[in-house]
Design an enzyme around this catalytic site. Structure first.
Site, short mmCIF file in Angstrom:
data_model
loop_
_atom_site.label_atom_id
_atom_site.label_comp_id
_atom_site.label_asym_id
_atom_site.label_seq_id
_atom_site.Cartn_x
_atom_site.Cartn_y
_atom_site.Cartn_z
N ASP A 173 0.87 -1.24 -0.11
CA ASP A 173 -0.24 -0.04 0.01
C ASP A 173 0.93 1.22 0.00
OD1 ASP A 173 -2.56 -1.31 -0.33
OD2 ASP A 173 -2.90 -1.39 2.13
N ASP A 190 -5.50 -6.14 -6.43
CA ASP A 190 -6.78 -5.82 -5.39
C ASP A 190 -7.41 -4.35 -6.04
OD1 ASP A 190 -8.55 -5.66 -3.46
OD2 ASP A 190 -6.96 -4.70 -2.08
N LYS A 227 -10.61 -4.38 -7.02
CA LYS A 227 -12.20 -4.34 -6.37
C LYS A 227 -13.10 -3.93 -7.83
CE LYS A 227 -10.88 -2.66 -1.90
NZ LYS A 227 -9.38 -2.67 -1.99
N PHE A 228 -12.89 -4.70 -8.50
CA PHE A 228 -13.77 -4.78 -9.76
C PHE A 228 -15.41 -4.67 -9.31
CE2 PHE A 228 -10.18 -6.93 -12.03
CZ PHE A 228 -9.60 -5.67 -12.20
N HIS A 229 -16.04 -3.76 -9.79
CA HIS A 229 -17.69 -3.51 -9.46
C HIS A 229 -18.05 -2.77 -10.60
CE1 HIS A 229 -21.12 -1.94 -7.35
NE2 HIS A 229 -21.47 -3.17 -7.42
N ASP A 230 -18.82 -3.16 -11.53
CA ASP A 230 -19.41 -2.28 -12.39
C ASP A 230 -20.50 -3.14 -13.26
OD1 ASP A 230 -19.85 -0.43 -14.82
OD2 ASP A 230 -17.91 0.35 -14.38
N ILE A 231 -20.94 -2.68 -14.33
CA ILE A 231 -21.93 -3.62 -15.18
C ILE A 231 -21.40 -4.70 -15.57
CG2 ILE A 231 -23.32 -1.55 -15.68
CD1 ILE A 231 -22.10 -1.59 -18.41
#
Length: 124
Positions: free
Chosen positions: A30, A79, A81-85
């Site tokens: 990080d 990391d 964090k894939f989040h979509d259509i």
């Protein structure tokens, strides 16, 4: 580094168990710069095989962090964090798979359809 007892054989933990622990360890990078990430990787040396590259380091390094680790023979948890259509998440997941990362994540809140599509396309 691992404790001296593990390396010198004086630990009562069986060697097979130590290796399993090393295989499960994920070191988190990080950082916002490659210089910081490289310093950590060099410090940890052979005691870590798998590193997490998050969004900050991935974007700031323009993906170089993944290439750097792969060139050292390390494994990568991407990391992002894939989040979509479903289509967008699938395309991002295929990109991650082409990078030969050990794992990446998608958010379950994206729904069953999204997760099924990602799983199907990445396995193909």
């Amino acid at each position: 580094m691992l404790p001296k007892a593990i390396w010198d054989g004086t630990s009562n933990v069986p060697k097979e168990e130590v290796m399993k622990a090393i295989d499960r360890l994920i070191a988190v990078l990080d950082f916002s710069t490659m210089e910081e990430a490289k310093k950590m990787v060099e410090t940890l040396g052979d005691s870590v095989k798998l590193y997490k590259v998050g969004l900050e380091l991935f974007l700031n390094s323009k993906g170089e962090a993944v290439d750097y680790l792969k060139n050292l023979g390390k494994e990568v948890f991407l990391d992002l964090k894939f989040h979509d259509i479903p289509n967008t998440t699938t395309m991002a997941s295929l990109f991650a798979a082409r990078q030969n990362v050990k794992m990446f994540n998608v958010h379950a809140s994206g729904g069953k359809k999204m997760m099924e599509r990602v799983a199907k396309e990445v396995k193909a």
